[in-house]
Design an enzyme around this catalytic site. Structure first.
Site, PDB file in Angstrom:
ATOM      1  N   HIS A   1       0.836  -1.200   0.000  1.00 46.14           N
ATOM      2  CA  HIS A   1       0.000   0.000   0.000  1.00 46.14           C
ATOM      3  C   HIS A   1       0.873   1.252   0.000  1.00 46.14           C
ATOM      4  O   HIS A   1       1.446   1.614   1.020  1.00 46.14           O
ATOM      5  CB  HIS A   1      -0.911   0.003   1.238  1.00 46.14           C
ATOM      6  CG  HIS A   1      -2.060  -0.940   1.137  1.00 46.14           C
ATOM      7  ND1 HIS A   1      -2.598  -1.577   2.236  1.00 46.14           N
ATOM      8  CD2 HIS A   1      -2.784  -1.368   0.075  1.00 46.14           C
ATOM      9  CE1 HIS A   1      -3.604  -2.339   1.862  1.00 46.14           C
ATOM     10  NE2 HIS A   1      -3.730  -2.235   0.542  1.00 46.14           N
TER      11      HIS A   1
ATOM     12  N   TYR B   1       2.953  -0.154   5.303  1.00 45.00           N
ATOM     13  CA  TYR B   1       3.379  -1.374   6.013  1.00 45.00           C
ATOM     14  C   TYR B   1       2.542  -2.620   5.723  1.00 45.00           C
ATOM     15  O   TYR B   1       2.323  -3.429   6.610  1.00 45.00           O
ATOM     16  CB  TYR B   1       3.403  -1.139   7.527  1.00 45.00           C
ATOM     17  CG  TYR B   1       3.824   0.239   7.945  1.00 45.00           C
ATOM     18  CD1 TYR B   1       5.061   0.758   7.563  1.00 45.00           C
ATOM     19  CD2 TYR B   1       2.994   1.039   8.710  1.00 45.00           C
ATOM     20  CE1 TYR B   1       5.451   2.043   7.946  1.00 45.00           C
ATOM     21  CE2 TYR B   1       3.372   2.325   9.092  1.00 45.00           C
ATOM     22  CZ  TYR B   1       4.604   2.816   8.696  1.00 45.00           C
ATOM     23  OH  TYR B   1       4.974   4.079   9.072  1.00 45.00           O
ATOM     24  N   HIS B   2       2.152  -2.825   4.469  1.00 36.86           N
ATOM     25  CA  HIS B   2       1.316  -3.971   4.151  1.00 36.86           C
ATOM     26  C   HIS B   2       1.839  -4.753   2.945  1.00 36.86           C
ATOM     27  O   HIS B   2       1.110  -4.991   1.984  1.00 36.86           O
ATOM     28  CB  HIS B   2      -0.131  -3.521   3.894  1.00 36.86           C
ATOM     29  CG  HIS B   2      -0.756  -2.796   5.034  1.00 36.86           C
ATOM     30  ND1 HIS B   2      -1.682  -1.783   4.869  1.00 36.86           N
ATOM     31  CD2 HIS B   2      -0.577  -2.928   6.369  1.00 36.86           C
ATOM     32  CE1 HIS B   2      -2.044  -1.321   6.058  1.00 36.86           C
ATOM     33  NE2 HIS B   2      -1.383  -1.999   6.975  1.00 36.86           N
ATOM     34  N   PRO B   3       3.093  -5.222   2.960  1.00 37.52           N
ATOM     35  CA  PRO B   3       3.616  -5.975   1.816  1.00 37.52           C
ATOM     36  C   PRO B   3       3.033  -7.387   1.750  1.00 37.52           C
ATOM     37  O   PRO B   3       2.869  -8.047   2.770  1.00 37.52           O
ATOM     38  CB  PRO B   3       5.125  -6.021   2.095  1.00 37.52           C
ATOM     39  CG  PRO B   3       5.225  -5.972   3.592  1.00 37.52           C
ATOM     40  CD  PRO B   3       4.098  -5.067   4.033  1.00 37.52           C
TER      41      PRO B   3
END
Length: 528
Positions: free
Chosen positions: A290, A464-466
């Site tokens: 994101h 922080y959403h890999p």
């Protein structure tokens, strides 16, 4: 004992859930291996201390220079230690949109539709609101409403309503669209990590090895049979698995471990002198994250927003003693207290922008300290088109991987983010927020595409959403099948956000826990 039925590598959100569930009933011996420590400390447990969690609990990765961000190197914090990123995140409980999971099923991931995963989400959950058609009660993961949000966060929700945007008291309920306060993964005023939910209750029924870096997976005759770990000053240890090896090291760690083991794109491995065990181009590919832009405003209000001032310091000192005594007050903050989901175009099948409102000024992920009081808001692109990679920098497991999210390399992502930032500033202009007289720390002509794009490329980064680097799929090229078994080797599973074929429309902690729960289901069935 160095032989178990099941080894789970990684004690993060998914790994905690998988190991905890697999250890239930005593049928299998389970070993959970974690590179970090226990995270059993006040910094992790106190929600309001989140900005001060450093060092041992955070891998603190960085990206390679990003062309779409003017060549800047991005910051990628990831949780280290039991609980993984649930030990350092903002505790926001979001599952994603119904459309996300139905889309996974349409892509050929049988058994992953919304109707398939909703019962698992409910089983995970102990929602303080009680059970209903969308929520569970009595599960291991405590979810609750915020009891002491900042007045500024409430003003953001009011401002959105003043702009005729809908209110939403439950983003995980019948509809995701709208604005409100987030529910959080807390219990009794403390952070409730996946490890507190799943690992701590299981300490007596499984082996937990912390401070152990996994160097490679052992493969014999086409089957994963164990792992080699390093502890302390280079002491190596082999741990064997009779039934299954589960890799749950996250969207960066899982492809790194696979590639270190000779499992991945053959040409890349050969360049590093790693013997190829199984050629799989998709390992480390399809990285999605994101991309996020943060606006920050300074105000004179010292009561409704957090800030760095004498009065702000005194307020936080009082809050510290209150939280130590009663676990109540403003130190229960998740910082990302309010937010919402918005569709930037009528054609969007689900909201494509998410907002996280923070009642404090935020610069560079909080690493740059700012004097004074104010507020910030994140706007992130929920379903990015840009795709990146995770590759090895070295055959040494201690070296961080090369992380390339390829942010904003697809112009569709910039167009979506541009619309999201403009809508955010429209909300800021509503009476409830504009009454604070906020001064934009990064002023821009919001209606000029070129100026706004320049500002976005100079400041945007991850929220922080890999995901996606060990994607699930029905095709032979996918890393895992819809039961999360590695395609090409026996006895090997991947269980974390890396298996997502597409990034969900929201925060990824709750979906990762759900993935861990499902992995336990699949392995139990396979080992019968």
């Amino acid at each position: 004992m160095d032989e178990f039925d099941i080894i789970v590598v990684g004690g993060g959100s998914a790994g905690s859930a998988a190991a905890g569930r697999l250890s239930e009933g005593g049928r299998y011996t389970v070993c959970l291996i974690e590179a970090g420590g226990t995270n059993n400390n006040m910094l992790v447990k106190t929600p309001g201390f989140m900005p001060f969690i450093r060092g041992a609990s955070n891998w603190k990765y960085e990206t390679v220079p990003q062309k779409g961000l003017n060549g800047r190197t991005g910051y990628q914090p990831r949780g280290r230690g039991l609980g993984g990123s649930s030990a350092i995140n903002a505790m926001v409980y979001i599952r994603g949109h119904k459309w996300d999971y139905d889309n996974w099923a349409e892509l050929g991931c049988d058994g992953w539709s919304y109707d398939d995963v909703l019962p698992v989400f409910k089983r995970c959950e102990d929602n303080a609101r009680g059970a209903n058609p969308f929520h569970g009660a009595g599960g291991p993961l405590s979810v609750m409403d915020q009891h002491w949000p900042q007045a500024g966060s409430l003003a953001f929700v009011e401002a959105a309503a003043e702009m005729q945007l809908p209110r939403n008291s439950d983003f995980n309920g019948a509809s995701q669209d709208g604005f409100g306060l987030y529910q959080v993964t807390q219990k009794g005023g403390e952070r409730w990590t996946a490890a507190r939910a799943y690992v701590e209750p299981a300490r007596d029924r499984m082996e937990i090895i912390t401070g152990a870096l996994t160097e490679k997976i052992l493969v014999e005759n086409g089957r994963a049979t164990g792992v080699v770990i390093a502890q302390g000053w280079g002491r190596k240890r082999t741990v064997r698995a009779r039934g299954a090896v589960v890799i749950s090291a996250g969207a960066f760690g899982s492809p790194q471990i696979l590639q270190l083991s000779g499992i991945g794109p053959a040409a890349h491995l050969q360049r590093l002198g790693i013997d190829v065990v199984h050629d799989k181009a998709a390992v480390g590919a399809d990285l999605q994250d994101h991309i996020d832009y943060v606006s920050s405003f300074e105000t004179t209000s010292k009561e409704d927003f957090f800030g760095d001032s004498l009065s702000g310091t005194v307020r936080m000192a009082k809050a510290f003693f209150e939280h130590r005594r009663k676990r109540t007050g403003i130190l229960t903050t998740c910082f990302a207290e309010a937010g919402g989901f918005w569709r930037s175009t009528p054609e969007a099948p689900a909201p494509d922008i998410q907002y996280h409102f923070v009642p404090a000024m935020l610069e560079d992920h909080g690493r740059t300290k700012v004097k004074g009081h104010g507020y910030s808001c994140h706007a992130c692109v929920l379903r990015p088109e840009s795709r990146g990679t995770v590759r090895l920098a070295s055959p040494d497991a201690r070296k961080a991987p090369l992380i390339d999210p390829a942010f904003l390399t697809d112009e569709r992502d910039m167009a979506t983010l541009r619309r999201g930032v403009r809508e955010m500033h429209r909300i800021f202009s509503a009476p409830s927020l504009s009454a604070y007289g906020g001064k934009d720390r990064h002023p821009v002509n919001i209606n000029n595409d070129a100026e706004l794009d320049t500002l976005i490329r100079s400041r945007a980064d991850t929220v922080y959403h890999p995901v996606g680097t060990c994607r699930m799929g029905p095709d032979a090229d996918a890393v895992v099948d819809p039961r999360l078994k590695y395609r090409g080797l026996d006895g090997l599973y991947v269980a974390d956000a890396s298996i997502m074929p597409r990034l969900v429309s929201g925060n990824t902690n709750a979906p990762s826990i759900m993935i861990g729960e499902r992995t336990a289901e699949f392995i139990r069935a396979d080992l019968q």
